[in-house]
Design a protein around this motif. Structure first.
Motif, PDB file in Angstrom:
ATOM      1  N   GLU A 429     133.354  94.679   4.306  1.00 22.18           N
ATOM      2  CA  GLU A 429     133.997  94.501   5.610  1.00 22.18           C
ATOM      3  C   GLU A 429     134.349  93.031   5.871  1.00 22.18           C
ATOM      4  O   GLU A 429     134.236  92.543   6.987  1.00 22.18           O
ATOM      5  N   GLN A 430     134.799  92.354   4.833  1.00 18.54           N
ATOM      6  CA  GLN A 430     135.074  90.924   4.940  1.00 18.54           C
ATOM      7  C   GLN A 430     136.530  90.603   5.267  1.00 18.54           C
ATOM      8  O   GLN A 430     136.852  89.467   5.605  1.00 18.54           O
ATOM      9  N   ASN A 431     137.406  91.595   5.141  1.00 20.46           N
ATOM     10  CA  ASN A 431     138.836  91.362   5.360  1.00 20.46           C
ATOM     11  C   ASN A 431     139.214  91.747   6.789  1.00 20.46           C
ATOM     12  O   ASN A 431     139.343  92.933   7.114  1.00 20.46           O
ATOM     13  N   TRP A 432     139.334  90.743   7.634  1.00 21.12           N
ATOM     14  CA  TRP A 432     139.694  91.008   9.023  1.00 21.12           C
ATOM     15  C   TRP A 432     140.460  89.835   9.622  1.00 21.12           C
ATOM     16  O   TRP A 432     140.415  88.708   9.112  1.00 21.12           O
ATOM     17  N   TRP A 433     141.142  90.139  10.720  1.00 29.34           N
ATOM     18  CA  TRP A 433     141.971  89.158  11.413  1.00 29.34           C
ATOM     19  C   TRP A 433     141.876  89.433  12.907  1.00 29.34           C
ATOM     20  O   TRP A 433     141.986  90.583  13.342  1.00 29.34           O
ATOM     21  N   GLY A 434     141.677  88.397  13.711  1.00 25.96           N
ATOM     22  CA  GLY A 434     141.558  88.582  15.148  1.00 25.96           C
ATOM     23  C   GLY A 434     142.274  87.502  15.924  1.00 25.96           C
ATOM     24  O   GLY A 434     142.258  86.320  15.534  1.00 25.96           O
ATOM     25  N   TYR A 435     142.896  87.887  17.008  1.00 26.00           N
ATOM     26  CA  TYR A 435     143.569  86.931  17.891  1.00 26.00           C
ATOM     27  C   TYR A 435     142.517  86.050  18.563  1.00 26.00           C
ATOM     28  O   TYR A 435     141.618  86.544  19.226  1.00 26.00           O
TER      29      TYR A 435
END
Length: 683
Positions: A429-435
């Motif tokens: 679960e290391q691939n993420w993007w957040g505003y």
């Protein structure tokens, strides 16, 4: 769908929620009404005995019949209650009730347990074969209870519930909304009852019943789904698990913000394809998990034609992939949250809404987690900011950061025990993007509604002969049927089911206690803990959603694992750091045992007609064996044995009271801890 079928689904939904609601009230001390007691049915007034005696064995059909015959609907505000014509064969007046107000109450019955392994004739099983004792509550509300292994006392399934009107007559409460409204009015002070959380809770009961009824319409269709490969088994398990959502929670099915049309489009039970919407977000306001371009791109969930659609949309808007990043958005989220709330960002082109739909997903049992419509180990997690269990289901960067730390710590813990190799599987679960613009903080509400995570499942998900199923799917009764018979592809005898449960419980406690001894407890409720079958045999557990891996640092220190440095909201309590083993074992007692395994026991008992006491005896024995095997300081092992098996009470996870008292803090799922029943205690 015919009106009769819709009515039947609504009745089944209301029955399930009625059961969860009354049992939650009993478990959290909202029933009996403060200052009142339960008395033996045999000591109740004659008319009450006549009303209740036909229901002593939980005759569900009789309860449902009473819903249909001779009831008059009365409006109380916008809530529904029903008076039963002639049900009492003459009303029981208030003065008759008071004549019995001084009846001697029953003390809490000692709970039966067994310390004799898996022998059939143990203390709990002998008790279960005896005629049960039934108790009734007479003050303000009349209902019947019996002893319960799981929680001490439980509502007699399907038995009627009555309350008293201003004339002293008794009327039947035929819906969970009516019961919730009545109990809370009687149990709470005027000040507590006026709290906004109370009205919101009662409203959510009604929403839960309506939305569960929609899902139950899909039971026959789900039964007819015949998976042809490992991935299709995974999808079927997710859809079935969604029917129960969080077991024993009366409002878990309520997704506040969804219309009926939304439920049919976006809930997992319906298996609908969900088209992804896309926005472009300026890269300087995006925080991501994998740095230095070592991870995936959001475009990696798309095929080549779909990627080209996104790239062409970038060109039409005069932007490129160096300056902006493409962000997938759930269509409900775009329409209801992004467009109305992110007006400033859209106007100044920090966020650009792309006029495309590219890629399709389908919902899983966790509303925010989306699976691919074709076989893939890549799955998507997106914010869907409906209200569920008192909190908005958004996806904040702080949770994603904690997920990085939790996964790293969990992988280190697994490596400390060679026996877990091939037995424990983790999602990456290391691939993420957040505003996350510079002028906003991790605990601010505004940026939490725009983020994405690609969750990577282990390759076993797609292997021939492997089936990965959420444990929650095993806690669902499908109108007298059960998924287990399909999973094992055979007609199952009672002995087969008992043998399966023994293996499952043995594996569960072995894995959980081996991780506990290192100092961690992952997410072990049935939604985030999956069972791995290989060639029809239980072989392992898969864990996902690592932002809440709980820890006991002294144990971690012994194994050379550093503090993960979780981000904790200042001034708020947290459940991640547990200073004592007593606090950490609570999550195995509550989420692992009283929710996950207890739901499976309930479903097996209902479908396969098994003795509940037998399955609880197995549960106890498997946990004892696991506790005996793990390497712990002897003083700690003795303390855990006392906490788990010898204390009269267990700590209990409160699910209703925190919602009644909720103050609406953004992102905070109301929770609490109280004293509850120990299913293993010998009284």
């Amino acid at each position: 769908m015919s009106t009769v079928m819709k009515l039947s689904s609504l009745q089944a939904a209301e029955h399930q929620i009625m059961e969860d609601l009354i049992n939650a009230f009993l478990a959290e001390g909202l029933l009996p009404i403060p200052g009142n007691t339960l008395i033996e049915l045999s000591a109740a007034p004659e008319k009450i005995r006549r009303m209740m005696e036909p229901y002593q064995y939980g005759q569900r059909a009789g309860w449902q019949k009473d819903q249909m015959v001779g009831r008059q609907e009365h409006a109380i505000g916008n809530k529904r209650t029903f008076a039963e014509e002639g049900a009492l064969e003459g009303h029981w007046k208030l003065d008759e009730q008071r004549a019995f107000s001084d009846e001697k109450s029953l003390g809490e019955e000692g709970n039966r347990s067994s310390h004799a392994g898996l022998l059939w004739e143990d203390a709990r099983s002998k008790e279960a074969r005896q005629a049960p004792k039934f108790l009734v509550h007479l003050e303000g509300i009349v209902f019947m209870v019996q002893s319960s292994i799981r929680q001490g006392k439980q509502w007699v399934q399907g038995s009627p519930i009555y309350t008293q009107n201003t004339e002293g007559d008794w009327i039947m409460l035929s819906t969970p909304v009516a019961v919730g409204h009545t109990v809370l009015r009687l149990a709470l002070s005027d000040e507590a009852y006026a709290h906004p959380g109370v009205a919101e809770f009662v409203d959510s009961i009604e929403t839960a019943a309506e939305q569960l009824a929609l899902g139950l319409e899909q039971v026959d269709q789900l039964h007819n789904v015949k998976p042809s490969n490992a991935y299709e088994w995974f999808i079927k398990g997710e859809r079935i698990a969604a029917l129960r959502d969080r077991p024993f929670h009366p409002t878990s099915k309520a997704k506040i913000g969804f219309t009926e049309k939304d439920v049919r489009r976006y809930a997992a039970e319906f298996g609908e394809k969900i088209p992804l919407r896309w926005v472009a977000v300026r890269k300087d306001v995006v925080q991501q998990g994998c740095e230095d371009n070592k991870g995936l791109s959001t475009l990696d969930i798309l095929d080549e034609p779909q990627r080209k659609m996104v790239e062409d949309a970038f060109q039409r808007n005069g932007i490129d992939l160096k300056t902006y990043m493409p962000m997938p958005v759930h269509p409900w989220q775009l329409q209801n949250i992004i467009l109305p709330r992110y007006v400033a960002e859209i106007e100044n082109r920090t966020i650009i809404v792309l006029d495309i739909e590219a890629g399709q997903v389908q919902a899983t049992s966790s509303l925010r987690s989306m699976s691919s419509v074709t076989s893939s180990t890549y799955m998507l997690k997106l914010p869907v900011s409906v209200l569920s269990l008192g909190a908005a289901r958004y996806l904040p960067v702080v949770k994603l950061l904690n997920g990085l730390a939790g996964e790293r710590m969990l992988r280190q813990a697994i490596a400390c025990d060679d026996s877990l190799t091939g037995k424990v599987f983790l999602c990456q679960e290391q691939n993420w993007w957040g505003y996350m613009p510079d002028d906003m903080g991790l605990f601010d509400d505004h940026p939490r509604h725009l983020a994405a995570q690609i969750r990577i499942y282990p390759p076993e998900l797609l292997e021939e002969g492997v089936k990965i199923i959420p444990m929650a799917a095993l806690g669902v009764e499908l109108d007298g049927r059960h998924l287990l018979s399909e999973l094992l592809d055979e007609e199952l005898s009672k002995e087969d089911v008992v043998a399966f449960y023994t293996k499952l419980a043995g594996l569960f406690y072995d894995v959980v206690m081996r991780l506990f001894k290192v100092g961690v407890v992952p997410e072990i409720h049935g939604q985030n803990c999956c069972v791995v079958f290989r060639n029809q045999q239980v072989k392992g557990l898969l864990f996902r959603d690592h932002d809440s891996v709980r820890l006991h640092q002294p144990y971690l220190d012994k194994h050379g694992i550093a503090d993960p440095a979780y981000w904790i909201r200042p001034g708020y309590s947290n459940s991640l750091y547990n200073e004592t083993i007593e606090k950490l074992i609570f999550y195995v007692q509550s989420l692992g045992t009283q929710v996950n395994l207890a739901a499976i026991i309930e479903a097996f008992v209902a479908v396969y007609d098994l003795p509940e006491a037998k399955l609880w005896d197995i549960t106890e024995q498997m946990w004892k064996e696991a506790l005996h095997r793990v390497q712990l300081p002897e003083a700690d092992r003795a303390e855990l044995f006392r906490l788990i098996f010898q204390r009269q009470e267990w700590p209990a996870k409160l699910i209703v009271r925190p919602l009644l008292e909720a103050d609406g803090v953004p992102g905070a799922m109301p929770s609490g801890k109280g004293a509850g029943h120990n299913p293993f205690y010998i009284g």
